[in-house]
Design a protein around this motif. Structure first.
Motif, PDB file in Angstrom:
ATOM      1  N   ASP A 198      -3.579   7.688  -4.765  1.00 56.72           N
ATOM      2  CA  ASP A 198      -4.278   7.947  -4.728  1.00 56.72           C
ATOM      3  C   ASP A 198      -4.184   5.884  -4.544  1.00 56.72           C
ATOM      4  N   THR A 199      -4.816   5.125  -4.020  1.00 54.38           N
ATOM      5  CA  THR A 199      -4.716   3.713  -3.647  1.00 54.38           C
ATOM      6  C   THR A 199      -5.166   2.933  -5.003  1.00 54.38           C
ATOM      7  N   HIS A 200      -5.883   3.434  -5.557  1.00 56.20           N
ATOM      8  CA  HIS A 200      -7.034   2.933  -6.155  1.00 56.20           C
ATOM      9  C   HIS A 200      -6.371   3.466  -7.902  1.00 56.20           C
ATOM     10  N   GLU A 201      -5.640   4.355  -7.969  1.00 54.07           N
ATOM     11  CA  GLU A 201      -4.642   4.878  -9.167  1.00 54.07           C
ATOM     12  C   GLU A 201      -3.680   3.992  -9.276  1.00 54.07           C
ATOM     13  N   TYR A 202      -3.137   3.974  -8.041  1.00 55.13           N
ATOM     14  CA  TYR A 202      -1.405   3.102  -8.663  1.00 55.13           C
ATOM     15  C   TYR A 202      -2.109   1.661  -8.593  1.00 55.13           C
ATOM     16  N   GLU A 203      -3.246   1.173  -7.656  1.00 55.76           N
ATOM     17  CA  GLU A 203      -3.493  -0.058  -8.219  1.00 55.76           C
ATOM     18  C   GLU A 203      -3.622  -0.578  -9.548  1.00 55.76           C
ATOM     19  N   GLN A 204      -4.585   0.709 -10.153  1.00 50.60           N
ATOM     20  CA  GLN A 204      -4.541   0.328 -11.504  1.00 50.60           C
ATOM     21  C   GLN A 204      -3.221   0.814 -12.599  1.00 50.60           C
ATOM     22  N   GLU A 205      -1.987   1.199 -12.430  1.00 51.80           N
ATOM     23  CA  GLU A 205      -1.216   1.704 -12.709  1.00 51.80           C
ATOM     24  C   GLU A 205      -0.344   0.255 -12.691  1.00 51.80           C
ATOM     25  N   ARG A 248      -2.092  -7.566  -3.100  1.00 49.92           N
ATOM     26  CA  ARG A 248      -1.663  -6.396  -2.493  1.00 49.92           C
ATOM     27  C   ARG A 248      -0.911  -6.846  -1.298  1.00 49.92           C
ATOM     28  N   ASP A 269       0.226  -1.175   0.576  1.00 48.46           N
ATOM     29  CA  ASP A 269      -0.097  -0.198   0.098  1.00 48.46           C
ATOM     30  C   ASP A 269       1.002   1.057  -0.029  1.00 48.46           C
TER      31      ASP A 269
END
Length: 268
Positions: free
Chosen positions: A58-65, A92, A43
């Motif tokens: 942003d966690t969601h944006e990072y995950e999508q990247e 994760r 995270d």
């Protein structure tokens, strides 16, 4: 150990990771197995708490990247091998527990010998997974051309783990159409007069020498199980680590058990 699971290839998107993926893909093709490409990440807020940068993405944006990068790797693999089944999984959390859990469903776990760091030694993640994964683990080092007749080398010390490794090595030698070298290194105490270690007495030992006979019995068993494989015995009076590293220089594959004759788990 499973023979029907996927080849799990872990990638961290480092420069060396590309070679790791390529090696794993070829292994999957040889085994007629599907590929599972995985990447595990922390995270961003956890990493930032111990880093230099106060800005937390942003966690969601990072995950999508991260997922986008993983899919790019998959698309590159599929473009080169259209008939290969390749799935991706983004995980994760801590890397070692996640990959160890996946290893229970895999027939092979493929890792880079080192990741983002530049040092070529065994990393903490690869070292732990070699010890605790429940399937065979392949550590891919930087590319170095080997001869077409380069052998599969396996280190044996009489431990249960090394005998399992020996049988696995014989299977790999048969699959790759390579000779198999069975290496047993017997540590030798230094000469009390300061002239260094003793000579290679084990290599020239009589056939009835207990250590030599035990190693020969392993080699004979492997040849009986795989008659098409040329099996040779390489007995040495040497430190086992030094002997294995030396033998690996001209090997196609080096195979060792996850522990030796000691009580605790670890690389033999």
């Amino acid at each position: 150990m499973r023979t029907d699971g996927p080849v799990v290839i872990a990638t961290d998107f480092s420069e060396h990771s590309e070679q790791t993926v390529a090696w794993g893909v070829q292994e999957a093709l040889t085994r007629h197995a599907p590929v599972l490409l995985v990447h595990s990440y922390r995270d961003p807020s956890e990493a930032a708490a111990w880093g230099w940068y106060p800005m937390v993405p942003d966690t969601h944006e990072y995950e999508q990247e991260m997922l986008g990068q993983l899919r790019q790797v998959r698309d590159t693999v599929v473009a080169g091998e259209p008939g290969l089944s390749v799935e991706v999984r983004l995980m994760r959390g801590p890397v070692v527990p996640a990959l160890r859990e996946l290893s229970s469903q895999a027939q092979l776990l493929v890792l880079g010998a080192h990741g983002q760091g530049r040092r070529p030694g065994l990393g903490s993640i690869s070292g732990q997974l070699v010890t605790y994964a429940t399937c065979p683990v392949a550590l891919v080092r930087r590319h170095a051309p080997v001869a077409t007749d380069a052998p599969v080398v396996v280190g044996v010390d009489g431990s249960r783990s090394s005998l399992v490794a020996a049988r696995l090595a014989a299977q790999e030698a048969a699959r790759r159409d390579r000779p198999l070298h069975v290496l047993h290194a017997r540590p030798v105490p230094a000469d009390p007069h300061g002239r260094g270690p003793a000579s290679d007495a084990l290599a020239h030992a009589a056939p009835d020498d207990p250590t030599h006979a035990a190693a020969r019995a392993v080699a004979d068993e492997l040849h009986s199980a795989h008659p098409s494989v040329t099996v040779s015995l390489d007995p040495r009076d040497d430190d086992p680590v030094h002997a294995l590293v030396d033998a690996s220089r001209d090997a196609d594959l080096l195979v060792v058990g996850s522990r030796g004759l000691g009580r605790s788990a670890g690389c033999c």
